[in-house]
Design a protein around this motif. Sequence first.
Motif, PDB file in Angstrom:
ATOM      1  N   GLN A 208       0.788  -1.104   0.100  1.00 55.73           N
ATOM      2  CA  GLN A 208      -0.149   0.010   0.103  1.00 55.73           C
ATOM      3  C   GLN A 208       0.811   1.200   0.069  1.00 55.73           C
ATOM      4  OE1 GLN A 208      -2.321  -0.921   3.467  1.00 55.73           O
ATOM      5  NE2 GLN A 208      -4.133  -1.509   2.200  1.00 55.73           N
ATOM      6  N   SER A 209       2.027   1.223   1.000  1.00 52.89           N
ATOM      7  CA  SER A 209       2.710   2.186   0.791  1.00 52.89           C
ATOM      8  C   SER A 209       3.468   2.613  -0.490  1.00 52.89           C
ATOM      9  CB  SER A 209       3.746   2.147   1.797  1.00 52.89           C
ATOM     10  OG  SER A 209       4.556   3.447   2.029  1.00 52.89           O
ATOM     11  N   ALA A 210       3.911   1.407  -1.255  1.00 54.01           N
ATOM     12  CA  ALA A 210       4.558   1.512  -2.364  1.00 54.01           C
ATOM     13  C   ALA A 210       3.461   2.238  -3.534  1.00 54.01           C
ATOM     14  CB  ALA A 210       4.931   0.419  -3.032  1.00 54.01           C
ATOM     15  N   THR A 211       2.185   1.745  -3.598  1.00 53.53           N
ATOM     16  CA  THR A 211       1.304   2.262  -4.442  1.00 53.53           C
ATOM     17  C   THR A 211       1.185   3.878  -4.219  1.00 53.53           C
ATOM     18  OG1 THR A 211       0.148  -0.246  -4.483  1.00 53.53           O
ATOM     19  CG2 THR A 211      -1.186   1.961  -5.228  1.00 53.53           C
ATOM     20  N   LEU A 212       0.740   4.085  -3.077  1.00 46.76           N
ATOM     21  CA  LEU A 212       0.420   5.460  -2.814  1.00 46.76           C
ATOM     22  C   LEU A 212       1.633   6.209  -2.903  1.00 46.76           C
ATOM     23  CD1 LEU A 212      -1.885   5.146   0.443  1.00 46.76           C
ATOM     24  CD2 LEU A 212      -2.583   5.943  -1.497  1.00 46.76           C
ATOM     25  N   ARG A 213       2.866   5.880  -2.653  1.00 46.30           N
ATOM     26  CA  ARG A 213       3.913   6.941  -3.072  1.00 46.30           C
ATOM     27  C   ARG A 213       4.105   6.741  -4.304  1.00 46.30           C
ATOM     28  NH1 ARG A 213       7.943   7.606   0.919  1.00 46.30           N
ATOM     29  NH2 ARG A 213       9.606   7.979  -0.700  1.00 46.30           N
ATOM     30  N   THR A 214       3.762   5.837  -5.173  1.00 47.75           N
ATOM     31  CA  THR A 214       4.133   5.927  -6.742  1.00 47.75           C
ATOM     32  C   THR A 214       3.051   7.007  -7.178  1.00 47.75           C
ATOM     33  OG1 THR A 214       4.926   3.685  -6.895  1.00 47.75           O
ATOM     34  CG2 THR A 214       3.753   4.423  -8.963  1.00 47.75           C
ATOM     35  N   ILE A 215       1.885   6.797  -6.828  1.00 52.17           N
ATOM     36  CA  ILE A 215       0.925   7.888  -7.308  1.00 52.17           C
ATOM     37  C   ILE A 215       1.284   9.312  -7.005  1.00 52.17           C
ATOM     38  CG2 ILE A 215      -1.592   8.744  -6.992  1.00 52.17           C
ATOM     39  CD1 ILE A 215      -2.408   5.845  -6.450  1.00 52.17           C
ATOM     40  N   LEU A 216       1.526   9.514  -5.846  1.00 54.34           N
ATOM     41  CA  LEU A 216       1.962  10.761  -5.307  1.00 54.34           C
ATOM     42  C   LEU A 216       3.127  11.307  -6.047  1.00 54.34           C
ATOM     43  CD1 LEU A 216       0.972  12.804  -3.141  1.00 54.34           C
ATOM     44  CD2 LEU A 216       2.387  11.900  -1.604  1.00 54.34           C
ATOM     45  N   ILE A 217       4.214  10.609  -5.834  1.00 55.54           N
ATOM     46  CA  ILE A 217       5.631  11.103  -6.744  1.00 55.54           C
ATOM     47  C   ILE A 217       5.266  11.245  -8.176  1.00 55.54           C
ATOM     48  CG2 ILE A 217       7.925  10.274  -7.381  1.00 55.54           C
ATOM     49  CD1 ILE A 217       7.768  11.178  -4.675  1.00 55.54           C
ATOM     50  N   HIS A 218       4.466  10.251  -8.777  1.00 52.35           N
ATOM     51  CA  HIS A 218       3.972  10.473 -10.281  1.00 52.35           C
ATOM     52  C   HIS A 218       3.551  11.918 -10.428  1.00 52.35           C
ATOM     53  CE1 HIS A 218       3.537   9.669 -14.311  1.00 52.35           C
ATOM     54  NE2 HIS A 218       1.979   9.953 -14.011  1.00 52.35           N
ATOM     55  N   ARG A 219       2.439  12.038  -9.611  1.00 51.13           N
ATOM     56  CA  ARG A 219       1.535  13.294 -10.186  1.00 51.13           C
ATOM     57  C   ARG A 219       2.357  14.553  -9.740  1.00 51.13           C
ATOM     58  NH1 ARG A 219      -4.555  14.111  -8.127  1.00 51.13           N
ATOM     59  NH2 ARG A 219      -5.081  15.805  -9.298  1.00 51.13           N
ATOM     60  N   TRP A 220       3.297  14.594  -8.567  1.00 51.57           N
ATOM     61  CA  TRP A 220       3.912  15.657  -8.002  1.00 51.57           C
ATOM     62  C   TRP A 220       5.088  16.075  -9.124  1.00 51.57           C
ATOM     63  CZ3 TRP A 220       4.377  20.049  -5.749  1.00 51.57           C
ATOM     64  CH2 TRP A 220       5.549  20.654  -5.627  1.00 51.57           C
ATOM     65  N   ARG A 221       5.584  14.717  -9.680  1.00 51.31           N
ATOM     66  CA  ARG A 221       6.862  14.977 -10.645  1.00 51.31           C
ATOM     67  C   ARG A 221       6.289  15.842 -11.943  1.00 51.31           C
ATOM     68  NH1 ARG A 221       8.896  11.759 -15.102  1.00 51.31           N
ATOM     69  NH2 ARG A 221       7.167  10.140 -14.540  1.00 51.31           N
ATOM     70  N   ARG A 222       4.777  15.460 -12.268  1.00 51.12           N
ATOM     71  CA  ARG A 222       4.566  15.957 -13.301  1.00 51.12           C
ATOM     72  C   ARG A 222       4.233  17.577 -13.364  1.00 51.12           C
ATOM     73  NH1 ARG A 222       1.907  12.854 -17.498  1.00 51.12           N
ATOM     74  NH2 ARG A 222       0.109  14.449 -17.426  1.00 51.12           N
ATOM     75  N   VAL A 223       4.131  18.070 -11.837  1.00 50.24           N
ATOM     76  CA  VAL A 223       4.125  19.371 -11.484  1.00 50.24           C
ATOM     77  C   VAL A 223       5.347  20.080 -11.409  1.00 50.24           C
ATOM     78  CG1 VAL A 223       3.338  21.323  -9.794  1.00 50.24           C
ATOM     79  CG2 VAL A 223       1.731  19.342 -10.576  1.00 50.24           C
ATOM     80  N   VAL A 224       6.227  19.564 -10.356  1.00 47.47           N
ATOM     81  CA  VAL A 224       7.284  20.270 -10.031  1.00 47.47           C
ATOM     82  C   VAL A 224       8.365  20.200 -11.376  1.00 47.47           C
ATOM     83  CG1 VAL A 224       8.679  18.167  -9.456  1.00 47.47           C
ATOM     84  CG2 VAL A 224       9.103  20.410  -8.237  1.00 47.47           C
ATOM     85  N   LEU A 225       8.477  19.174 -12.455  1.00 50.98           N
ATOM     86  CA  LEU A 225       9.561  19.349 -13.294  1.00 50.98           C
ATOM     87  C   LEU A 225       8.810  20.185 -14.389  1.00 50.98           C
ATOM     88  CD1 LEU A 225      10.839  15.590 -13.642  1.00 50.98           C
ATOM     89  CD2 LEU A 225      11.548  17.607 -12.201  1.00 50.98           C
TER      90      LEU A 225
END
Length: 267
Positions: A208-225
């Motif tokens: 669950q931690s891996a899934t939520l981290r993946t969603i969160l990092i992926h979406r944040w990456r699309r903003v911050v970069l």
Amino acid sequence: MTSQNTWFETAVAELADPRDQRVWSVIVSLFGDLAQEPGAQISGGALTRIIEPIGIKPEAIRVALHRLRKDGWIESDRIGRVSMHFLTEYGRVQSAAVTPRIYARGPTPARPWHLLIAEEGAGTQVLDEVMLSHDCTPITRNVALGPGPAPGQIEGVLAFDVTPHTVPKWVQDRLCPQELRVACQSLFEAIQQAARSRPGDWSATPLQSATLRTILIHRWRRVVLRQPDLPAEFFPSDWSGPACRDAVFDLLDTLPRPAPQVLNNTA
């Protein structure tokens, strides 16, 4: 109140990017967060168990892995009946290059800046070449802003060391377009909603931690970069980037990063 048994599914639905998800890009985010170190490997089974709750089917994962192997990002080995996937040297270098931007917790510090101005037309090609080797943010087709002192003489380009006293709205709008502002605000609101519904005693399993981290990092990456690495005065008044950054890391801090071997051994 959302129960502990259903909060994970609710959070996945709230945090998943509402736009079309490019599966290969989700996998890049996953490896960048969970398996960037040399020697780190994720099994095909673990990859499916992490990503499938997002609504991505195993067939789409296989197609995305094929593309990433073809593009030189990922290599795969078979150990018996198990497929193991890992970043190539090229993939690790690319991931490492953006890691500081993705995981930076504080705002960009104040520093000197320089402005580059090229002649309209042919001069823009020279400016394009400069931006390939310098950390510059384009403002218009022939104007770019960069951190630190201006580089040495560049033929056909006018360079100034500058201190931004005022940043007009048209510059803010070019540096931070409406689409990016909406994406950032949407992520911020999704995290707030997930945080409000989360049971106080909820704790994540490694998967669950891996899934939520993946969603969160992926979406944040699309903003911050996509946002320029500039101080606050360069952003419009409705830019929610700082608040969104704080919310991202507040949630990430509650989701321990599981080791790849733990994920590979979890059914």
